[in-house]
Design a protein around this motif. Sequence first.
Motif, PDB file in Angstrom:
ATOM      1  N   CYS A 164      -0.035  -4.760  12.444  1.00 50.86           N
ATOM      2  CA  CYS A 164      -0.186  -4.419  11.023  1.00 50.86           C
ATOM      3  C   CYS A 164      -1.356  -3.470  10.802  1.00 50.86           C
ATOM      4  O   CYS A 164      -1.257  -2.540   9.997  1.00 50.86           O
ATOM      5  CB  CYS A 164      -0.338  -5.683  10.187  1.00 50.86           C
ATOM      6  SG  CYS A 164       1.216  -6.585   9.985  1.00 50.86           S
ATOM      7  N   ILE A 165      -2.433  -3.691  11.519  1.00 53.98           N
ATOM      8  CA  ILE A 165      -3.582  -2.779  11.415  1.00 53.98           C
ATOM      9  C   ILE A 165      -3.159  -1.382  11.859  1.00 53.98           C
ATOM     10  O   ILE A 165      -3.454  -0.384  11.187  1.00 53.98           O
ATOM     11  CB  ILE A 165      -4.774  -3.301  12.247  1.00 53.98           C
ATOM     12  CG1 ILE A 165      -5.358  -4.546  11.586  1.00 53.98           C
ATOM     13  CG2 ILE A 165      -5.840  -2.222  12.419  1.00 53.98           C
ATOM     14  CD1 ILE A 165      -6.357  -5.309  12.441  1.00 53.98           C
ATOM     15  N   THR A 166      -2.447  -1.304  12.984  1.00 54.26           N
ATOM     16  CA  THR A 166      -1.975  -0.018  13.507  1.00 54.26           C
ATOM     17  C   THR A 166      -1.080   0.691  12.499  1.00 54.26           C
ATOM     18  O   THR A 166      -1.162   1.906  12.342  1.00 54.26           O
ATOM     19  CB  THR A 166      -1.195  -0.228  14.825  1.00 54.26           C
ATOM     20  OG1 THR A 166      -2.081  -0.821  15.786  1.00 54.26           O
ATOM     21  CG2 THR A 166      -0.641   1.070  15.372  1.00 54.26           C
ATOM     22  N   HIS A 167      -0.245  -0.064  11.803  1.00 52.59           N
ATOM     23  CA  HIS A 167       0.710   0.518  10.861  1.00 52.59           C
ATOM     24  C   HIS A 167       0.163   0.599   9.434  1.00 52.59           C
ATOM     25  O   HIS A 167       0.864   1.073   8.543  1.00 52.59           O
ATOM     26  CB  HIS A 167       2.019  -0.272  10.879  1.00 52.59           C
ATOM     27  CG  HIS A 167       2.784  -0.076  12.150  1.00 52.59           C
ATOM     28  ND1 HIS A 167       3.634   0.980  12.349  1.00 52.59           N
ATOM     29  CD2 HIS A 167       2.809  -0.789  13.308  1.00 52.59           C
ATOM     30  CE1 HIS A 167       4.156   0.913  13.556  1.00 52.59           C
ATOM     31  NE2 HIS A 167       3.669  -0.158  14.167  1.00 52.59           N
ATOM     32  N   GLY A 168      -1.060   0.122   9.228  1.00 46.31           N
ATOM     33  CA  GLY A 168      -1.682   0.219   7.910  1.00 46.31           C
ATOM     34  C   GLY A 168      -1.033  -0.640   6.849  1.00 46.31           C
ATOM     35  O   GLY A 168      -0.950  -0.237   5.688  1.00 46.31           O
ATOM     36  N   VAL A 169      -0.573  -1.827   7.252  1.00 45.72           N
ATOM     37  CA  VAL A 169       0.052  -2.743   6.302  1.00 45.72           C
ATOM     38  C   VAL A 169      -0.637  -4.106   6.361  1.00 45.72           C
ATOM     39  O   VAL A 169      -1.395  -4.395   7.284  1.00 45.72           O
ATOM     40  CB  VAL A 169       1.575  -2.894   6.560  1.00 45.72           C
ATOM     41  CG1 VAL A 169       2.292  -1.582   6.331  1.00 45.72           C
ATOM     42  CG2 VAL A 169       1.853  -3.412   7.958  1.00 45.72           C
ATOM     43  N   SER A 170      -0.359  -4.938   5.398  1.00 51.32           N
ATOM     44  CA  SER A 170      -0.993  -6.245   5.294  1.00 51.32           C
ATOM     45  C   SER A 170      -0.328  -7.283   6.204  1.00 51.32           C
ATOM     46  O   SER A 170       0.860  -7.593   6.038  1.00 51.32           O
ATOM     47  CB  SER A 170      -0.933  -6.736   3.850  1.00 51.32           C
ATOM     48  OG  SER A 170      -1.309  -8.098   3.771  1.00 51.32           O
ATOM     49  N   ALA A 171      -1.101  -7.811   7.137  1.00 48.55           N
ATOM     50  CA  ALA A 171      -0.605  -8.884   8.011  1.00 48.55           C
ATOM     51  C   ALA A 171      -0.305 -10.130   7.190  1.00 48.55           C
ATOM     52  O   ALA A 171       0.678 -10.829   7.458  1.00 48.55           O
ATOM     53  CB  ALA A 171      -1.623  -9.185   9.106  1.00 48.55           C
ATOM     54  N   ASP A 172      -1.127 -10.403   6.195  1.00 51.65           N
ATOM     55  CA  ASP A 172      -0.902 -11.581   5.351  1.00 51.65           C
ATOM     56  C   ASP A 172       0.444 -11.489   4.637  1.00 51.65           C
ATOM     57  O   ASP A 172       1.178 -12.478   4.558  1.00 51.65           O
ATOM     58  CB  ASP A 172      -2.028 -11.748   4.333  1.00 51.65           C
ATOM     59  CG  ASP A 172      -3.344 -12.148   4.973  1.00 51.65           C
ATOM     60  OD1 ASP A 172      -3.320 -12.835   6.019  1.00 51.65           O
ATOM     61  OD2 ASP A 172      -4.392 -11.774   4.432  1.00 51.65           O
ATOM     62  N   ASP A 173       0.774 -10.302   4.128  1.00 47.03           N
ATOM     63  CA  ASP A 173       2.047 -10.124   3.429  1.00 47.03           C
ATOM     64  C   ASP A 173       3.230 -10.288   4.378  1.00 47.03           C
ATOM     65  O   ASP A 173       4.228 -10.925   4.032  1.00 47.03           O
ATOM     66  CB  ASP A 173       2.109  -8.749   2.755  1.00 47.03           C
ATOM     67  CG  ASP A 173       1.166  -8.628   1.567  1.00 47.03           C
ATOM     68  OD1 ASP A 173       0.632  -9.659   1.105  1.00 47.03           O
ATOM     69  OD2 ASP A 173       0.965  -7.493   1.097  1.00 47.03           O
ATOM     70  N   LEU A 174       3.115  -9.729   5.593  1.00 44.27           N
ATOM     71  CA  LEU A 174       4.202  -9.855   6.558  1.00 44.27           C
ATOM     72  C   LEU A 174       4.373 -11.303   6.994  1.00 44.27           C
ATOM     73  O   LEU A 174       5.494 -11.811   7.033  1.00 44.27           O
ATOM     74  CB  LEU A 174       3.953  -8.957   7.772  1.00 44.27           C
ATOM     75  CG  LEU A 174       4.996  -9.051   8.895  1.00 44.27           C
ATOM     76  CD1 LEU A 174       6.411  -8.805   8.387  1.00 44.27           C
ATOM     77  CD2 LEU A 174       4.640  -8.094  10.015  1.00 44.27           C
ATOM     78  N   VAL A 175       3.292 -11.976   7.291  1.00 40.97           N
ATOM     79  CA  VAL A 175       3.360 -13.380   7.702  1.00 40.97           C
ATOM     80  C   VAL A 175       3.977 -14.224   6.587  1.00 40.97           C
ATOM     81  O   VAL A 175       4.807 -15.093   6.846  1.00 40.97           O
ATOM     82  CB  VAL A 175       1.974 -13.911   8.120  1.00 40.97           C
ATOM     83  CG1 VAL A 175       1.960 -15.426   8.240  1.00 40.97           C
ATOM     84  CG2 VAL A 175       1.539 -13.267   9.429  1.00 40.97           C
ATOM     85  N   GLU A 176       3.604 -13.942   5.357  1.00 43.45           N
ATOM     86  CA  GLU A 176       4.179 -14.670   4.221  1.00 43.45           C
ATOM     87  C   GLU A 176       5.690 -14.469   4.156  1.00 43.45           C
ATOM     88  O   GLU A 176       6.446 -15.424   3.978  1.00 43.45           O
ATOM     89  CB  GLU A 176       3.527 -14.202   2.915  1.00 43.45           C
ATOM     90  CG  GLU A 176       4.011 -14.933   1.697  1.00 43.45           C
ATOM     91  CD  GLU A 176       3.334 -14.466   0.414  1.00 43.45           C
ATOM     92  OE1 GLU A 176       3.956 -14.621  -0.650  1.00 43.45           O
ATOM     93  OE2 GLU A 176       2.206 -13.948   0.472  1.00 43.45           O
ATOM     94  N   LYS A 177       6.144 -13.215   4.328  1.00 42.41           N
ATOM     95  CA  LYS A 177       7.585 -12.937   4.291  1.00 42.41           C
ATOM     96  C   LYS A 177       8.308 -13.622   5.447  1.00 42.41           C
ATOM     97  O   LYS A 177       9.397 -14.160   5.280  1.00 42.41           O
ATOM     98  CB  LYS A 177       7.846 -11.430   4.349  1.00 42.41           C
ATOM     99  CG  LYS A 177       7.754 -10.765   3.016  1.00 42.41           C
ATOM    100  CD  LYS A 177       8.614  -9.532   3.001  1.00 42.41           C
ATOM    101  CE  LYS A 177       8.707  -9.087   1.555  1.00 42.41           C
ATOM    102  NZ  LYS A 177       9.895  -8.379   1.247  1.00 42.41           N
TER     103      LYS A 177
END
Length: 70
Positions: free
Chosen positions: A47-60
Amino acid sequence: MAIKVNKDMTISQILELDRRTAPLFMEFGMHCLGCPMSTNESIEAACITHGVSADDLVEKLNQFFEDNTI
């Protein structure tokens, strides 16, 4: 009992649990799910590499597993 995903898990671990999670990763810009990094890199690092929120992905992902538990 539903599977509980966390940021330390790898993309490949999640895909091994259920391949139907692939679209969720793609939604977050992770289109190369078969790349070598997916086997060793944590969800958080990806997620850091792709510039997105790990928390949001984990939640989904956790919502997916909660909704799809037998």
